[in-house]
Design a protein around this motif. Sequence first.
Motif, PDB file in Angstrom:
ATOM      1  N   UNK A   1    -146.009  16.718 -24.715  1.00 31.12           N
ATOM      2  CA  UNK A   1    -145.304  15.445 -24.922  1.00 31.12           C
ATOM      3  C   UNK A   1    -144.943  14.876 -23.558  1.00 31.12           C
ATOM      4  N   UNK A   2    -145.764  13.923 -23.099  1.00 34.26           N
ATOM      5  CA  UNK A   2    -145.550  13.375 -21.753  1.00 34.26           C
ATOM      6  C   UNK A   2    -144.765  12.068 -21.841  1.00 34.26           C
ATOM      7  N   UNK A   3    -143.550  12.047 -21.311  1.00 33.17           N
ATOM      8  CA  UNK A   3    -142.756  10.816 -21.349  1.00 33.17           C
ATOM      9  C   UNK A   3    -143.410   9.726 -20.490  1.00 33.17           C
ATOM     10  N   UNK A   4    -143.211   8.432 -20.810  1.00 36.40           N
ATOM     11  CA  UNK A   4    -142.527   8.017 -22.039  1.00 36.40           C
ATOM     12  C   UNK A   4    -143.473   8.084 -23.235  1.00 36.40           C
ATOM     13  N   UNK A   5    -142.925   8.514 -24.379  1.00 33.70           N
ATOM     14  CA  UNK A   5    -143.732   8.516 -25.597  1.00 33.70           C
ATOM     15  C   UNK A   5    -142.872   7.957 -26.727  1.00 33.70           C
ATOM     16  N   UNK A   6    -143.553   7.539 -27.797  1.00 34.58           N
ATOM     17  CA  UNK A   6    -142.865   6.863 -28.887  1.00 34.58           C
ATOM     18  C   UNK A   6    -142.970   7.688 -30.154  1.00 34.58           C
ATOM     19  N   UNK A   7    -141.842   8.130 -30.695  1.00 30.71           N
ATOM     20  CA  UNK A   7    -141.845   8.766 -32.011  1.00 30.71           C
ATOM     21  C   UNK A   7    -141.299   7.745 -33.005  1.00 30.71           C
ATOM     22  N   UNK A   8    -141.862   7.771 -34.205  1.00 29.62           N
ATOM     23  CA  UNK A   8    -141.537   6.708 -35.155  1.00 29.62           C
ATOM     24  C   UNK A   8    -141.392   7.261 -36.557  1.00 29.62           C
ATOM     25  N   UNK A   9    -140.664   6.540 -37.358  1.00 30.15           N
ATOM     26  CA  UNK A   9    -140.532   6.772 -38.782  1.00 30.15           C
ATOM     27  C   UNK A   9    -141.582   5.860 -39.413  1.00 30.15           C
TER      28      UNK A   9
ATOM     29  N   UNK B   1    -145.931  10.428 -34.063  1.00 33.35           N
ATOM     30  CA  UNK B   1    -146.020   9.838 -32.729  1.00 33.35           C
ATOM     31  C   UNK B   1    -146.880   8.581 -32.807  1.00 33.35           C
ATOM     32  N   UNK B   2    -146.464   7.519 -32.121  1.00 36.75           N
ATOM     33  CA  UNK B   2    -147.305   6.326 -32.037  1.00 36.75           C
ATOM     34  C   UNK B   2    -148.095   6.431 -30.735  1.00 36.75           C
ATOM     35  N   UNK B   3    -149.427   6.397 -30.843  1.00 40.25           N
ATOM     36  CA  UNK B   3    -150.277   6.649 -29.670  1.00 40.25           C
ATOM     37  C   UNK B   3    -151.267   5.504 -29.496  1.00 40.25           C
ATOM     38  N   UNK B   4    -151.981   5.581 -28.389  1.00 43.61           N
ATOM     39  CA  UNK B   4    -153.011   4.574 -28.049  1.00 43.61           C
ATOM     40  C   UNK B   4    -152.417   3.162 -27.935  1.00 43.61           C
ATOM     41  N   UNK B   5    -151.153   3.096 -27.524  1.00 37.55           N
ATOM     42  CA  UNK B   5    -150.486   1.823 -27.247  1.00 37.55           C
ATOM     43  C   UNK B   5    -149.330   2.150 -26.295  1.00 37.55           C
ATOM     44  N   UNK B   6    -149.013   1.218 -25.373  1.00 38.91           N
ATOM     45  CA  UNK B   6    -147.867   1.431 -24.479  1.00 38.91           C
ATOM     46  C   UNK B   6    -146.587   1.454 -25.320  1.00 38.91           C
ATOM     47  N   UNK B   7    -145.711   2.428 -25.116  1.00 41.22           N
ATOM     48  CA  UNK B   7    -144.492   2.527 -25.939  1.00 41.22           C
ATOM     49  C   UNK B   7    -143.716   1.212 -26.002  1.00 41.22           C
ATOM     50  N   UNK B   8    -143.727   0.465 -24.908  1.00 37.67           N
ATOM     51  CA  UNK B   8    -142.954  -0.791 -24.870  1.00 37.67           C
ATOM     52  C   UNK B   8    -143.499  -1.832 -25.849  1.00 37.67           C
ATOM     53  N   UNK B   9    -144.746  -1.653 -26.283  1.00 36.82           N
ATOM     54  CA  UNK B   9    -145.340  -2.651 -27.179  1.00 36.82           C
ATOM     55  C   UNK B   9    -145.164  -2.290 -28.647  1.00 36.82           C
TER      56      UNK B   9
ATOM     57  N   UNK C   1    -152.834  13.775 -35.065  1.00 41.88           N
ATOM     58  CA  UNK C   1    -152.449  13.768 -33.655  1.00 41.88           C
ATOM     59  C   UNK C   1    -151.420  12.684 -33.380  1.00 41.88           C
ATOM     60  N   UNK C   2    -151.481  11.608 -34.163  1.00 42.00           N
ATOM     61  CA  UNK C   2    -150.550  10.506 -33.973  1.00 42.00           C
ATOM     62  C   UNK C   2    -151.003   9.332 -34.809  1.00 42.00           C
ATOM     63  N   UNK C   3    -150.374   8.203 -34.558  1.00 45.67           N
ATOM     64  CA  UNK C   3    -150.634   6.989 -35.324  1.00 45.67           C
ATOM     65  C   UNK C   3    -150.926   5.878 -34.341  1.00 45.67           C
ATOM     66  N   UNK C   4    -152.073   5.181 -34.565  1.00 44.59           N
ATOM     67  CA  UNK C   4    -152.450   4.121 -33.631  1.00 44.59           C
ATOM     68  C   UNK C   4    -152.424   2.779 -34.347  1.00 44.59           C
ATOM     69  N   UNK C   5    -152.249   1.700 -33.585  1.00 43.04           N
ATOM     70  CA  UNK C   5    -152.188   0.368 -34.211  1.00 43.04           C
ATOM     71  C   UNK C   5    -153.508   0.028 -34.893  1.00 43.04           C
ATOM     72  N   UNK C   6    -153.424  -0.647 -36.051  1.00 48.48           N
ATOM     73  CA  UNK C   6    -154.637  -1.105 -36.731  1.00 48.48           C
ATOM     74  C   UNK C   6    -155.029  -2.500 -36.276  1.00 48.48           C
ATOM     75  N   UNK C   7    -154.071  -3.240 -35.720  1.00 47.39           N
ATOM     76  CA  UNK C   7    -154.356  -4.616 -35.320  1.00 47.39           C
ATOM     77  C   UNK C   7    -154.082  -5.616 -36.431  1.00 47.39           C
ATOM     78  N   UNK C   8    -153.720  -5.115 -37.633  1.00 46.32           N
ATOM     79  CA  UNK C   8    -153.398  -6.031 -38.736  1.00 46.32           C
ATOM     80  C   UNK C   8    -152.072  -6.744 -38.440  1.00 46.32           C
ATOM     81  N   UNK C   9    -151.807  -7.846 -39.151  1.00 46.60           N
ATOM     82  CA  UNK C   9    -150.490  -8.506 -38.990  1.00 46.60           C
ATOM     83  C   UNK C   9    -149.364  -7.527 -39.330  1.00 46.60           C
TER      84      UNK C   9
END
Lengths: 150, 193
Positions: free
Chosen positions: B113-121, B134-142, B167-175
């Motif tokens: 777990x390399x900071x900064x990282x985003x954990x999400x519900x 974990x939310x991955x493949x996106x900058x935590x700030x976004x 491994x984590x959850x990545x954005x789909x790009x949907x609205x």
Amino acid sequence: MPSEVLQAPLVLEYPFTRSTGAVIGAFLTGLREGVICGVRRADGTVLCPPLEYDPLTADPLTEMVEVGQSGEVLTWAWNGEPRPMQPFDRPFAWALIRLDGADTSMLHAVFAGGPADMSTGMRVRAVWRDEREGHIADIAGFEPDPAGHR
Amino acid sequence: MADDPLAPPAALAGDVTVPEAVAGAEPVQSVCTPIRLSYTYTPGRALSRYLRAMADRRILGERCGETGQVFVPPRGVSPLAGTTTAGVVELADTGYVDSFNITRVPIERRPDLKPPYCSAWIVLDGASVGFMGLVINIAPEEVRIGMRVRAVWKPDDELETSAANILGWEPTGEPDEVIDDYERLGRAQPAQP
């Protein structure tokens, strides 16, 4: 449904680092230097391990004194199946040990061959680790000291 | 001292006399006292079913027979009604971020777990509650609440009966999902007293 029962190791670990304060800090500093300290109460009795406050009056305790490295077993229990991270990987005794010069007792391990080698009132002496860091485990344990006397 | 309850007691103020053998030595000021509990975990029937499905890249929830709400991970009972669940529901491996946190401090013994990282519900499509990921493949700030995500699974030959398959959850790009109405979203709500 498969009959095999799923199992997995699960380890919960909290890596606490505790600030010691001056009294416990001095006790642990002593252990690192190879001496055992207690703290003196107003009536002259000595608590070892030391406490920061008097258990009867709640007054702060501030006078650390060195106590002996041998003492007397007040009570004990045989630990026939040591668990990981306990002081010794072979069976040993847990004992309350009143060190010479102290009026209270310390819980620690006594390395004895078996329960037959343990008795209330027996004399024991501290066994130090070579590498010490300021931790209760700097005392590896206690060993029987039949010839020992105060 | 009795006059000033905020004054530190002598024992903490360092006003302590020590024997000579200790006085000259570098004082110990902290001590590491780890607490470690080592278990063998047996998951039980509902979670075993869930974990076995995980090995096939499927996510199972369970439906509450009284409210119709779907809970994941399944526990065999409805946490709201307290009754045995009425059935197993296969959920999509897509959903939305309900809330999240960015961690900037490393955790000992988790070099993965390399900071900064985003954990999400994350609330899966078809589920009434969220679960942690974990939310991955996106900058935590976004990362934002309502962001649509999909599971990123381990390669097929590494799948096990384990939640670590995701491994984590990545954005789909949907609205983004609009989180305005729990009822419309089919979300579980605490029973009114």
